[in-house]
Design a protein around this motif. Structure first.
Motif, PDB file in Angstrom:
ATOM      1  N   ARG A   1     -12.207  -2.871  17.916  1.00  9.52           N
ATOM      2  CA  ARG A   1     -11.218  -2.005  17.281  1.00  9.52           C
ATOM      3  C   ARG A   1     -11.505  -1.788  15.800  1.00  9.52           C
ATOM      4  O   ARG A   1     -12.280  -2.526  15.197  1.00  9.52           O
ATOM      5  CB  ARG A   1      -9.832  -2.614  17.454  1.00  9.52           C
TER       6      ARG A   1
ATOM      7  N   VAL B   1      -8.703  -5.678  12.689  1.00  9.48           N
ATOM      8  CA  VAL B   1      -9.063  -7.026  13.141  1.00  9.48           C
ATOM      9  C   VAL B   1      -8.266  -7.357  14.396  1.00  9.48           C
ATOM     10  O   VAL B   1      -7.031  -7.370  14.375  1.00  9.48           O
ATOM     11  CB  VAL B   1      -8.771  -8.059  12.037  1.00  9.48           C
ATOM     12  N   SER B   2      -8.972  -7.613  15.506  1.00  7.59           N
ATOM     13  CA  SER B   2      -8.278  -7.901  16.761  1.00  7.59           C
ATOM     14  C   SER B   2      -8.828  -9.130  17.470  1.00  7.59           C
ATOM     15  O   SER B   2      -8.216  -9.642  18.401  1.00  7.59           O
ATOM     16  CB  SER B   2      -8.371  -6.706  17.725  1.00  7.59           C
ATOM     17  N   GLY B   3     -10.002  -9.583  17.065  1.00  9.16           N
ATOM     18  CA  GLY B   3     -10.602 -10.733  17.720  1.00  9.16           C
ATOM     19  C   GLY B   3     -11.249 -10.422  19.045  1.00  9.16           C
ATOM     20  O   GLY B   3     -11.465 -11.336  19.846  1.00  9.16           O
TER      21      GLY B   3
END
Lengths: 121, 111
Positions: A101, A104-106
């Protein structure tokens, strides 16, 4: 094909500094958040830091907060990690990882091969 | 930032199914759909096999599936094969202040 190539690792004394770089290719770099993830020898994965597409959102893991600085240069398709006041427990293979993404989404969908940082006197 | 909790090891025979659990909290796994799983072979970089709890990237075998119940996520490997022997890590987004947490990793052994 997405490629992430890290560099800058090496042997450094405790208390010194080191700068890691990651050059990206194969995708539109400024459309995605980027991260550094590390893995100490024989240990598990540890998230170090993440940065969104515009550098407007930056976050760090507790163990590096105040010592490491993440940055990116979208014009150069590059991600950086400035590491200061290095400790022996910072010894690890440092991976550059691409987020799925823009924020920041991990969700790490591509990884580099890593650059080894060894902190020792 | 507390790491997510995974069993250290899980084993199974070829053709069996195994489940790897990943326990977090209402601040991470229980609060966001941003749960992912990674497969790592020795001396190799990790690879994404599940994202957003239960989605598979293109090219990943449909023998891998993900799910979540409350604060626990799970990875199921069906029809276990020798090539599935690897380390598996769960990962979850935990909000802007904590950001990202990994589990300690699970070593899968095919008997």
């Amino acid at each position: 094909e997405v490629q992430l190539v890290e560099s800058g690792g090496g042997l450094v004394q405790p208390g010194r500094s080191l700068r890691l770089s990651c050059v990206a290719s194969g995708f539109t770099f400024d459309d995605y958040a980027m991260h550094w993830v590390r893995q100490a020898p024989g240990k598990g994965l540890e998230w170090v830091s993440g940065i969104n597409w515009s550098s407007g959102t930056i976050a760090y893991g507790d163990s590096v907060k105040g010592r490491f600085t993440i940055s990116r240069d979208n014009a150069k398709n590059s991600l950086y990690l400035e590491m200061t006041r290095l400790r022996t427990d910072d010894t690890a293979l440092y991976y550059c990882a691409k987020d799925r993404r823009i924020a920041v989404s991990g969700l790490f969908d591509s990884w580099g091969q890593g650059t080894l940082v060894t902190v020792s006197s | 930032q507390s790491a997510l909790t995974q069993p250290a090891s899980v084993s199974g025979s070829p053709g069996q199914s195994i489940i790897i659990s990943c326990t977090g909290s209402s601040s991470d796994i229980g609060n966001y759909n941003l749960v992912s799983w990674y497969q790592q072979y020795p001396d190799k970089a990790p690879e994404l096999i599940i994202y957003e709890v239960n989605k598979r990237p293109s090219g990943v075998s449909d023998r891998f599936s993900g799910s979540r119940s409350g604060n626990t996520a799970s990875l199921t490997i069906s029809w276990l094969q020798a090539e599935d022997e690897a380390d598996y890590y769960c990962c979850a987004y935990a909000g802007s202040s904590t950001s990202v947490l990994f589990g300690g990793g699970t070593k899968v052994t095919v008997l």
